[in-house]
Design a protein around this motif. Sequence first.
Motif, PDB file in Angstrom:
ATOM      1  N   GLY A   1     -20.602   4.764 106.049  1.00  0.00           N
ATOM      2  CA  GLY A   1     -21.112   3.397 105.953  1.00  0.00           C
ATOM      3  C   GLY A   1     -21.369   2.990 104.514  1.00  0.00           C
ATOM      4  N   ASN A   2     -21.803   1.751 104.377  1.00  0.00           N
ATOM      5  CA  ASN A   2     -22.061   1.230 103.040  1.00  0.00           C
ATOM      6  C   ASN A   2     -23.554   1.097 102.787  1.00  0.00           C
ATOM      7  N   VAL A   3     -23.964   1.370 101.552  1.00  0.00           N
ATOM      8  CA  VAL A   3     -25.313   0.999 101.134  1.00  0.00           C
ATOM      9  C   VAL A   3     -25.168  -0.022 100.008  1.00  0.00           C
ATOM     10  N   TYR A   4     -26.207  -0.835  99.870  1.00  0.00           N
ATOM     11  CA  TYR A   4     -26.157  -1.915  98.885  1.00  0.00           C
ATOM     12  C   TYR A   4     -27.331  -1.787  97.922  1.00  0.00           C
ATOM     13  N   HIS A   5     -27.035  -1.858  96.647  1.00  0.00           N
ATOM     14  CA  HIS A   5     -28.094  -1.804  95.639  1.00  0.00           C
ATOM     15  C   HIS A   5     -27.876  -2.917  94.626  1.00  0.00           C
ATOM     16  N   ARG A   6     -28.997  -3.370  94.068  1.00  0.00           N
ATOM     17  CA  ARG A   6     -28.868  -4.265  92.929  1.00  0.00           C
ATOM     18  C   ARG A   6     -28.802  -3.382  91.700  1.00  0.00           C
ATOM     19  N   SER A   7     -27.781  -3.561  90.911  1.00  0.00           N
ATOM     20  CA  SER A   7     -27.654  -2.759  89.707  1.00  0.00           C
ATOM     21  C   SER A   7     -28.757  -3.148  88.739  1.00  0.00           C
ATOM     22  N   LEU A   8     -29.431  -2.144  88.149  1.00  0.00           N
ATOM     23  CA  LEU A   8     -30.501  -2.463  87.202  1.00  0.00           C
ATOM     24  C   LEU A   8     -29.934  -2.702  85.808  1.00  0.00           C
ATOM     25  N   LYS A   9     -28.634  -2.490  85.680  1.00  0.00           N
ATOM     26  CA  LYS A   9     -28.033  -2.667  84.359  1.00  0.00           C
ATOM     27  C   LYS A   9     -27.427  -4.054  84.217  1.00  0.00           C
ATOM     28  N   VAL A  10     -27.296  -4.443  82.996  1.00  0.00           N
ATOM     29  CA  VAL A  10     -26.745  -5.712  82.530  1.00  0.00           C
ATOM     30  C   VAL A  10     -26.647  -6.859  83.542  1.00  0.00           C
ATOM     31  N   ASN A  11     -25.644  -6.817  84.450  1.00  0.00           N
ATOM     32  CA  ASN A  11     -25.391  -8.041  85.209  1.00  0.00           C
ATOM     33  C   ASN A  11     -26.215  -8.175  86.492  1.00  0.00           C
ATOM     34  N   GLN A  12     -26.931  -7.103  86.869  1.00  0.00           N
ATOM     35  CA  GLN A  12     -27.777  -7.139  88.054  1.00  0.00           C
ATOM     36  C   GLN A  12     -27.016  -7.522  89.307  1.00  0.00           C
ATOM     37  N   ASP A  13     -25.744  -7.264  89.298  1.00  0.00           N
ATOM     38  CA  ASP A  13     -24.920  -7.613  90.440  1.00  0.00           C
ATOM     39  C   ASP A  13     -25.228  -6.675  91.618  1.00  0.00           C
ATOM     40  N   ILE A  14     -24.807  -7.067  92.791  1.00  0.00           N
ATOM     41  CA  ILE A  14     -25.019  -6.222  93.961  1.00  0.00           C
ATOM     42  C   ILE A  14     -23.858  -5.246  94.068  1.00  0.00           C
ATOM     43  N   SER A  15     -24.178  -3.953  94.161  1.00  0.00           N
ATOM     44  CA  SER A  15     -23.069  -3.025  94.327  1.00  0.00           C
ATOM     45  C   SER A  15     -23.087  -2.429  95.722  1.00  0.00           C
ATOM     46  N   LYS A  16     -21.879  -2.298  96.253  1.00  0.00           N
ATOM     47  CA  LYS A  16     -21.706  -1.719  97.575  1.00  0.00           C
ATOM     48  C   LYS A  16     -21.174  -0.309  97.373  1.00  0.00           C
ATOM     49  N   ILE A  17     -21.856   0.659  97.956  1.00  0.00           N
ATOM     50  CA  ILE A  17     -21.433   2.044  97.761  1.00  0.00           C
ATOM     51  C   ILE A  17     -21.087   2.657  99.110  1.00  0.00           C
ATOM     52  N   LYS A  18     -19.870   3.138  99.188  1.00  0.00           N
ATOM     53  CA  LYS A  18     -19.445   3.731 100.458  1.00  0.00           C
ATOM     54  C   LYS A  18     -19.884   5.188 100.507  1.00  0.00           C
ATOM     55  N   GLN A  19     -20.604   5.530 101.557  1.00  0.00           N
ATOM     56  CA  GLN A  19     -21.116   6.891 101.673  1.00  0.00           C
ATOM     57  C   GLN A  19     -20.716   7.523 102.990  1.00  0.00           C
ATOM     58  N   VAL A  20     -20.497   8.817 102.903  1.00  0.00           N
ATOM     59  CA  VAL A  20     -20.295   9.599 104.104  1.00  0.00           C
ATOM     60  C   VAL A  20     -21.360  10.677 104.041  1.00  0.00           C
ATOM     61  N   GLY A  21     -21.973  10.996 105.145  1.00  0.00           N
ATOM     62  CA  GLY A  21     -23.014  12.015 105.053  1.00  0.00           C
ATOM     63  C   GLY A  21     -23.359  12.610 106.389  1.00  0.00           C
ATOM     64  N   ILE A  22     -24.212  13.607 106.330  1.00  0.00           N
ATOM     65  CA  ILE A  22     -24.688  14.220 107.574  1.00  0.00           C
ATOM     66  C   ILE A  22     -26.207  14.344 107.539  1.00  0.00           C
ATOM     67  N   GLU A  23     -26.816  14.350 108.728  1.00  0.00           N
ATOM     68  CA  GLU A  23     -28.249  14.595 108.863  1.00  0.00           C
ATOM     69  C   GLU A  23     -28.447  15.517 110.059  1.00  0.00           C
ATOM     70  N   ILE A  24     -29.309  16.494 109.894  1.00  0.00           N
ATOM     71  CA  ILE A  24     -29.671  17.363 111.023  1.00  0.00           C
ATOM     72  C   ILE A  24     -31.186  17.317 111.159  1.00  0.00           C
ATOM     73  N   PHE A  25     -31.671  16.982 112.364  1.00  0.00           N
ATOM     74  CA  PHE A  25     -33.113  16.838 112.568  1.00  0.00           C
ATOM     75  C   PHE A  25     -33.692  17.965 113.415  1.00  0.00           C
ATOM     76  N   ASP A  26     -34.926  18.303 113.101  1.00  0.00           N
ATOM     77  CA  ASP A  26     -35.713  19.260 113.901  1.00  0.00           C
ATOM     78  C   ASP A  26     -35.114  20.661 114.018  1.00  0.00           C
ATOM     79  N   LEU A  27     -34.214  21.012 113.163  1.00  0.00           N
ATOM     80  CA  LEU A  27     -33.727  22.389 113.137  1.00  0.00           C
ATOM     81  C   LEU A  27     -34.061  22.950 111.761  1.00  0.00           C
ATOM     82  N   ASP A  28     -35.047  23.809 111.733  1.00  0.00           N
ATOM     83  CA  ASP A  28     -35.540  24.289 110.451  1.00  0.00           C
ATOM     84  C   ASP A  28     -35.324  25.791 110.354  1.00  0.00           C
ATOM     85  N   ASP A  29     -34.107  26.184 110.074  1.00  0.00           N
ATOM     86  CA  ASP A  29     -33.853  27.618 109.902  1.00  0.00           C
ATOM     87  C   ASP A  29     -32.708  27.831 108.925  1.00  0.00           C
TER      88      ASP A  29
END
Lengths: 356, 204
Positions: free
Chosen positions: A85-113
Amino acid sequence: MYQEEVIINNLRKIYLNYGFDVYRVPKYCDYHMYFDNDSFINEHEVIKIIHPSGKILALQPDITISCAHDYLSNRLSGNKFFYIGNVYHRSLKVNQDISKIKQVGIEIFDLDDLNTDIEVLLLALQSLDLVSDSYRLDLSEVNFINGLLEEYHLSSKTLAKVNYLISRRNTSELEFLLKEEQLNKDQINELITLVKLYGPIEEVLAKAQTFIKNEAMQDSLDYLQELYKILNEIYPNTKVALDFTLRNSKDYYSGLIFQGFIKNINQPVISGGRYHKLDHLLKAVGYCFNLELVIKTLSKPPLNRQTIVLYGDNYLEAYNYAKHLRANENVLLVKEDMIKQYNLNQFNKIIKKGEY
Amino acid sequence: MYLNIALAKGRIQEQSYAILKDVGYECLELEKGSRKLILENKEKKLRYFLVKPSDVAIYVETGAADLGIVGKDILLEDGNDVFEMLDLGFGKCYFAVAGPSGFDISKQNVIRVATKYPNLALSYLSQYDVDIIKLNGSIELAPLINMADVILDIVETGNTLRDNDLVVINKYDDISARLIVNKASYRFKYKQINKLIDDIKEVL
């Protein structure tokens, strides 16, 4: 197909293969929900939207928090997820434009070993292997340095400074600060030596043994040793390094922490680790793969080349011929007089009207 | 594999290069005073970029250069995401707010601050209402012609301030030259970079 899609498809295959469920990334999240959590994204970077209902929303700033929130609200079943999916951030540099960043990731919950952490690293390594031959996966366990710092009894303000300086490998200022805090020479040298340690995990693990001061440090090192032993057995790899300077300013990660680097890309392409603090309820581990960075840096995408079939008045004849070709290749039907609009170098072959 | 080094032109260029030369990172092309912006020592696989001081950290942060030598003032102002691996100890100065003698900053409604460092000016003077005037040089001129009330700048000897009848009102961070390293480059070239740093420490 473009390289981006090839990478996404292959990543998806890996995660599905390991039994992960897809998490569909919402486009907004509740702004307050977001900031009640310990996020590591700067508040100014978040793009706020006022919904007609008056609610303040944030344009998806951090998929991990969304996913954890949905998991905690029992909106998801199972506990291993991947997302694209995409996340959106306002760039803190120069033009302050909105950047869209495509991310792929994983999350595992409640398994702590240990085994869960190993699986996460295994997937991170496989993801890196997909996109590059020259990469490094740097890992650490935050309680090793935390354990040492506990021995120094620093104020929380000093501790924050110390952590910042460690993360910048700034040994000059670290030495100065610790002297000011009246730490003795041996203590200062210990920390500085650890900050400077970097290299293949086996090498660094061996050196780190001599620094153990308490149970927390011993446990941390035992964990790393066991982790690497198994990881190396199931996925032998010389690209794993140990780096005690991997820290996070807001205490986001609570155990394993890691970053993946690809040669000639100036930021980590993978960032992840184990976090327990989110919502103060959740034990989780995961990572995010910054696809945007990789795509920008990879050489221009090779097109999966097509064949052009030209036609004049008899579209049906051309269609039937193309249909037969399409069993094995990608075919673009083009009307004869439109051919000028195409860059013919991009095509495998051109089949003219009389040739079929 | 080449090692790319960004050097700041001007104030700290000579000292930066002298140290690197001392540890065997010489570059004849650079010594000749060529106008080239990329200077190489092919035998040792070194490449120097001569850039504006305020740009050094950007070259390193983006990975165009593996390492660079830059004033701490730039790192404080721009907050670059780099490893700051060594304080080289030269180019020493400090940040100060300076103005005409007798000027009391606590008694102003709005303080007009002329500076090359707008981010730091806002952070150092956060308890005041400030109006930043961003300049790129000859900062000391601004209060003299009443374009600003005070300046925020680096002060080395204080001579320029004295010559222009300005005095230091508040002192802030100390500054010196730093060796900075790109975070990804470090991972791939850490042996060479660590050796360089150890060698530099020997000659400092």
